[in-house]
Design a protein around this motif. Structure first.
Motif, PDB file in Angstrom:
ATOM      1  N   THR A   1       0.833  -0.906   0.184  1.00  0.00           N
ATOM      2  CA  THR A   1      -0.311  -0.098  -0.232  1.00  0.00           C
ATOM      3  C   THR A   1       1.149   0.983  -0.433  1.00  0.00           C
ATOM      4  O   THR A   1       0.498   2.515  -0.526  1.00  0.00           O
ATOM      5  CB  THR A   1      -0.672   0.129   1.239  1.00  0.00           C
ATOM      6  N   MET A   2       2.420   1.392   0.701  1.00  0.00           N
ATOM      7  CA  MET A   2       3.145   2.334   0.353  1.00  0.00           C
ATOM      8  C   MET A   2       4.135   2.702  -0.558  1.00  0.00           C
ATOM      9  O   MET A   2       3.965   3.484  -0.780  1.00  0.00           O
ATOM     10  CB  MET A   2       4.386   2.275   1.386  1.00  0.00           C
ATOM     11  N   ALA A   3       4.076   1.206  -1.784  1.00  0.00           N
ATOM     12  CA  ALA A   3       4.558   1.319  -3.177  1.00  0.00           C
ATOM     13  C   ALA A   3       3.982   2.457  -4.154  1.00  0.00           C
ATOM     14  O   ALA A   3       2.444   2.274  -3.886  1.00  0.00           O
ATOM     15  CB  ALA A   3       4.596   0.069  -3.358  1.00  0.00           C
ATOM     16  N   ALA A   4       4.140   3.255  -4.929  1.00  0.00           N
ATOM     17  CA  ALA A   4       3.794   3.903  -5.795  1.00  0.00           C
ATOM     18  C   ALA A   4       3.278   3.290  -6.917  1.00  0.00           C
ATOM     19  O   ALA A   4       3.486   2.347  -7.074  1.00  0.00           O
ATOM     20  CB  ALA A   4       5.243   4.450  -6.492  1.00  0.00           C
ATOM     21  N   PRO A   5       2.068   3.477  -7.562  1.00  0.00           N
ATOM     22  CA  PRO A   5       0.734   3.005  -7.958  1.00  0.00           C
ATOM     23  C   PRO A   5       1.629   2.950  -9.211  1.00  0.00           C
ATOM     24  O   PRO A   5       0.621   3.416 -10.378  1.00  0.00           O
ATOM     25  CB  PRO A   5      -0.446   3.894  -7.764  1.00  0.00           C
ATOM     26  N   ASP A   6       2.333   2.738  -9.435  1.00  0.00           N
ATOM     27  CA  ASP A   6       2.779   2.480 -11.084  1.00  0.00           C
ATOM     28  C   ASP A   6       3.336   1.282 -11.998  1.00  0.00           C
ATOM     29  O   ASP A   6       3.506   1.204 -12.630  1.00  0.00           O
ATOM     30  CB  ASP A   6       4.463   3.397 -11.524  1.00  0.00           C
ATOM     31  N   GLY A   7       2.506   0.196 -10.678  1.00  0.00           N
ATOM     32  CA  GLY A   7       2.644  -1.319 -11.546  1.00  0.00           C
ATOM     33  C   GLY A   7       4.246  -1.726 -11.343  1.00  0.00           C
ATOM     34  O   GLY A   7       4.112  -2.806 -12.077  1.00  0.00           O
ATOM     35  N   TYR A   8       5.304  -1.466 -10.591  1.00  0.00           N
ATOM     36  CA  TYR A   8       6.255  -1.911 -10.226  1.00  0.00           C
ATOM     37  C   TYR A   8       6.657  -2.281  -8.979  1.00  0.00           C
ATOM     38  O   TYR A   8       7.858  -2.832  -8.353  1.00  0.00           O
ATOM     39  CB  TYR A   8       6.986  -0.686 -11.024  1.00  0.00           C
ATOM     40  N   THR A   9       5.003  -2.757  -7.951  1.00  0.00           N
ATOM     41  CA  THR A   9       4.852  -3.494  -7.392  1.00  0.00           C
ATOM     42  C   THR A   9       3.639  -3.851  -7.271  1.00  0.00           C
ATOM     43  O   THR A   9       2.562  -3.422  -6.880  1.00  0.00           O
ATOM     44  CB  THR A   9       4.872  -2.845  -6.166  1.00  0.00           C
ATOM     45  N   LEU A  10       3.881  -5.309  -6.899  1.00  0.00           N
ATOM     46  CA  LEU A  10       2.292  -6.595  -7.327  1.00  0.00           C
ATOM     47  C   LEU A  10       2.648  -6.980  -6.063  1.00  0.00           C
ATOM     48  O   LEU A  10       3.879  -7.237  -4.998  1.00  0.00           O
ATOM     49  CB  LEU A  10       3.080  -7.065  -8.501  1.00  0.00           C
ATOM     50  N   LEU A  11       1.341  -7.124  -5.954  1.00  0.00           N
ATOM     51  CA  LEU A  11       1.170  -8.401  -4.120  1.00  0.00           C
ATOM     52  C   LEU A  11       0.728  -9.222  -4.637  1.00  0.00           C
ATOM     53  O   LEU A  11      -0.530  -9.634  -5.314  1.00  0.00           O
ATOM     54  CB  LEU A  11       0.393  -7.609  -3.514  1.00  0.00           C
ATOM     55  N   LEU A  12       1.235 -10.900  -3.849  1.00  0.00           N
ATOM     56  CA  LEU A  12       0.507 -11.699  -3.669  1.00  0.00           C
ATOM     57  C   LEU A  12      -0.827 -11.629  -2.976  1.00  0.00           C
ATOM     58  O   LEU A  12      -0.969 -10.580  -1.650  1.00  0.00           O
ATOM     59  CB  LEU A  12       1.134 -12.236  -2.953  1.00  0.00           C
ATOM     60  N   THR A  13      -2.160 -11.597  -3.070  1.00  0.00           N
ATOM     61  CA  THR A  13      -3.681 -11.624  -3.115  1.00  0.00           C
ATOM     62  C   THR A  13      -4.111 -13.177  -2.706  1.00  0.00           C
ATOM     63  O   THR A  13      -3.462 -13.909  -3.024  1.00  0.00           O
ATOM     64  CB  THR A  13      -3.985 -10.391  -3.581  1.00  0.00           C
ATOM     65  N   GLY A  14      -5.415 -13.267  -2.317  1.00  0.00           N
ATOM     66  CA  GLY A  14      -5.665 -14.632  -1.661  1.00  0.00           C
ATOM     67  C   GLY A  14      -7.166 -14.555  -1.382  1.00  0.00           C
ATOM     68  O   GLY A  14      -6.806 -13.737  -0.139  1.00  0.00           O
ATOM     69  N   ASN A  15      -7.169 -15.666  -0.491  1.00  0.00           N
ATOM     70  CA  ASN A  15      -8.471 -16.351   0.450  1.00  0.00           C
ATOM     71  C   ASN A  15      -8.016 -15.694   1.775  1.00  0.00           C
ATOM     72  O   ASN A  15      -8.662 -15.393   3.014  1.00  0.00           O
ATOM     73  CB  ASN A  15      -8.663 -17.824   0.768  1.00  0.00           C
ATOM     74  N   SER A  16      -6.334 -15.695   2.081  1.00  0.00           N
ATOM     75  CA  SER A  16      -6.024 -15.176   3.280  1.00  0.00           C
ATOM     76  C   SER A  16      -6.114 -13.937   3.772  1.00  0.00           C
ATOM     77  O   SER A  16      -6.833 -13.576   4.558  1.00  0.00           O
ATOM     78  CB  SER A  16      -4.132 -15.835   3.348  1.00  0.00           C
ATOM     79  N   TYR A  17      -6.533 -13.510   2.550  1.00  0.00           N
ATOM     80  CA  TYR A  17      -6.372 -11.757   3.222  1.00  0.00           C
ATOM     81  C   TYR A  17      -7.912 -11.434   3.419  1.00  0.00           C
ATOM     82  O   TYR A  17      -8.271 -10.849   3.478  1.00  0.00           O
ATOM     83  CB  TYR A  17      -6.009 -10.789   1.606  1.00  0.00           C
ATOM     84  N   ALA A  18      -8.441 -12.724   2.197  1.00  0.00           N
ATOM     85  CA  ALA A  18     -10.431 -12.519   3.117  1.00  0.00           C
ATOM     86  C   ALA A  18     -10.370 -13.076   4.396  1.00  0.00           C
ATOM     87  O   ALA A  18     -10.813 -11.966   4.946  1.00  0.00           O
ATOM     88  CB  ALA A  18     -11.376 -13.066   1.416  1.00  0.00           C
ATOM     89  N   ILE A  19      -9.941 -14.052   4.617  1.00  0.00           N
ATOM     90  CA  ILE A  19     -10.158 -14.219   5.978  1.00  0.00           C
ATOM     91  C   ILE A  19      -9.430 -12.989   6.808  1.00  0.00           C
ATOM     92  O   ILE A  19     -10.205 -13.014   8.031  1.00  0.00           O
ATOM     93  CB  ILE A  19      -9.554 -15.143   6.054  1.00  0.00           C
ATOM     94  N   ASN A  20      -8.570 -12.154   7.138  1.00  0.00           N
ATOM     95  CA  ASN A  20      -8.015 -11.883   7.607  1.00  0.00           C
ATOM     96  C   ASN A  20      -8.238 -10.372   8.050  1.00  0.00           C
ATOM     97  O   ASN A  20      -8.804 -10.265   8.905  1.00  0.00           O
ATOM     98  CB  ASN A  20      -6.229 -10.754   7.433  1.00  0.00           C
ATOM     99  N   THR A  21      -9.511 -10.384   6.617  1.00  0.00           N
ATOM    100  CA  THR A  21     -10.186  -9.266   7.018  1.00  0.00           C
ATOM    101  C   THR A  21     -11.365  -9.388   7.867  1.00  0.00           C
ATOM    102  O   THR A  21     -11.964  -8.658   8.688  1.00  0.00           O
ATOM    103  CB  THR A  21     -11.331  -8.485   5.756  1.00  0.00           C
ATOM    104  N   THR A  22     -12.256 -10.574   7.774  1.00  0.00           N
ATOM    105  CA  THR A  22     -12.983 -11.051   9.329  1.00  0.00           C
ATOM    106  C   THR A  22     -12.307 -11.322  10.110  1.00  0.00           C
ATOM    107  O   THR A  22     -12.939 -11.117  11.155  1.00  0.00           O
ATOM    108  CB  THR A  22     -13.391 -11.842   8.122  1.00  0.00           C
ATOM    109  N   TRP A  23     -10.946 -11.844  10.546  1.00  0.00           N
ATOM    110  CA  TRP A  23     -10.650 -12.446  11.161  1.00  0.00           C
ATOM    111  C   TRP A  23      -9.510 -11.580  12.314  1.00  0.00           C
ATOM    112  O   TRP A  23      -9.702 -12.030  13.335  1.00  0.00           O
ATOM    113  CB  TRP A  23      -9.561 -13.689  11.276  1.00  0.00           C
ATOM    114  N   PHE A  24      -9.613 -10.514  11.974  1.00  0.00           N
ATOM    115  CA  PHE A  24      -8.268  -9.591  12.563  1.00  0.00           C
ATOM    116  C   PHE A  24      -9.832  -7.991  13.156  1.00  0.00           C
ATOM    117  O   PHE A  24     -10.698  -8.411  12.576  1.00  0.00           O
ATOM    118  CB  PHE A  24      -6.946  -8.660  12.514  1.00  0.00           C
ATOM    119  N   LYS A  25      -9.625  -7.837  14.205  1.00  0.00           N
ATOM    120  CA  LYS A  25     -10.412  -6.877  14.672  1.00  0.00           C
ATOM    121  C   LYS A  25      -9.730  -5.505  13.608  1.00  0.00           C
ATOM    122  O   LYS A  25     -11.239  -4.714  12.980  1.00  0.00           O
ATOM    123  CB  LYS A  25      -9.972  -6.267  16.217  1.00  0.00           C
ATOM    124  N   SER A  26      -8.894  -5.260  13.344  1.00  0.00           N
ATOM    125  CA  SER A  26      -8.713  -4.163  12.845  1.00  0.00           C
ATOM    126  C   SER A  26      -7.181  -5.002  11.152  1.00  0.00           C
ATOM    127  O   SER A  26      -6.068  -5.511  12.427  1.00  0.00           O
ATOM    128  CB  SER A  26      -8.162  -2.574  12.653  1.00  0.00           C
TER     129      SER A  26
END
Length: 332
Positions: A89-114
């Motif tokens: 999220t802190m990287a420049a939005p220029d396409g030169y930093t990408l992130l592995l996303t997935g099911n774990s991030y969906a879980i994190n959104t609901t598993w953690f208080k924040s």
């Protein structure tokens, strides 16, 4: 005092405005045409050798070959992927930093208080990469030959059936919680730090069932030390066509699969997102990629950005509902 423009001046002014607008309008398209012109960093929130790491390295090499610049994997494990996501999220939005996303991030959104990001707003989805179901396995010689045997025993012996999972908050762990909710049985989820530890506990007889992905269990399966009695997804997996799903085995509302994909910081120009999405889909169609994925129990497939976003939204709703229904407390 307002002074009227002469006709020639107006024409020059209009031409200048058009030129300025014209320079601005296709800038992102021009960026996409030249993209990438330097190495691209692919941040992964998990350690080397994990399913996510392996699938991303496969794709990174193909993207390097296709687009002519290195796609470099950087592992930033810790905090269930939160560290990597925050860095992205802190990287420049220029396409030169990408992130592995997935099911774990969906879980994190609901598993953690924040969490220090909004997975639906702070990232631009690009494409899915792989999906995989989990296997329900027993040790060789176990009295459990099917999920019907497991459910029957659990109903007759509430709380006595032990199922090995990975740490609380993982998909494997929540799969056991889902089983309890949709089947009405009481079983004990026994969390382990790693897949080998869980598998060894099964072999020792410390637990009755293990629920994990194919890759860490493959050696034991090939060695004839464990049996697969069910798979966890909506449909049978291609490499175990004779093995029924949990749903087919008497638990119709049970459906669990995991997946990963690639996203970018929000604000990356759409032409770059589209170029990456098309390149990823093409990479995943390669026969060697399909074969490698199959050996690891993964189904390699791309998607549109909209399809990836819809998958994330669906999983957030699913796991949020489970956590609420099962009265699982949220974590700091």
């Amino acid at each position: 005092m307002h002074m009227p423009m002469k006709a020639g001046t107006r024409q020059l002014f209009a031409a200048a405005v058009i030129a300025i607008v014209g320079l601005g309008a296709p800038a992102s398209a021009q960026d996409a045409k030249d993209y990438p012109n330097r190495p691209v960093q692919l941040v992964i929130g998990y350690g080397a050798g994990t399913i996510g790491d392996v699938s991303m390295r496969i794709v990174a090499q193909k993207l390097t070959d296709q687009l002519g610049k290195p796609f470099v994997v950087e592992n930033r494990p810790g905090a269930a992927g939160v560290i990597a996501a925050k860095a992205a999220t802190m990287a420049a939005p220029d396409g030169y930093t990408l992130l592995l996303t997935g099911n774990s991030y969906a879980i994190n959104t609901t598993w953690f208080k924040s969490v220090p990001y909004n997975v639906l707003k702070d990232f631009a989805p690009i494409s899915t990469v792989a999906s995989f179901d989990f296997l329900v396995v027993t040790r060789k010689g176990s009295p459990f030959k099917s999920m019907k045997d497991v459910i029957a025993y659990a109903k007759a012996n509430p709380g006595k059936l032990n199922i090995a999972t990975l740490s609380p908050g993982t998909t494997q762990n929540l799969a056991v919680e889902l089983l309890k909710v949709v089947s009405g049985v009481k079983v004990t989820a026994v969390p382990f730090r790693s897949s080998p530890e869980a598998a060894n506990a099964l072999l020792r007889g410390d637990v009755d069932i293990d629920m994990d992905s194919y890759a860490p269990l493959r050696g034991l399966l090939d060695g004839g030390k464990i049996d697969v009695i069910a798979t966890t997804g909506r449909q049978r997996v291609p490499f175990l066509k004779d093995v029924p799903t949990v749903a087919e085995s008497g638990v119709p509302n049970f459906d669990v699969s995991s997946w990963n994909g690639i996203a970018a910081p929000a604000g990356v120009p759409k032409p770059i997102i589209d170029k990456l999405s098309a390149a990823i889909s093409k990479a995943l169609e390669a026969p060697d990629v399909q074969a490698t994925g199959a050996r690891l129990g993964m189904q390699m497939h791309g998607s549109t950005p909209d399809q990836l976003q819809a998958r994330m939204k669906g999983d957030i709703a699913k796991w949020s509902n489970l956590i609420e229904t099962a009265h699982i407390p949220k974590h700091d």
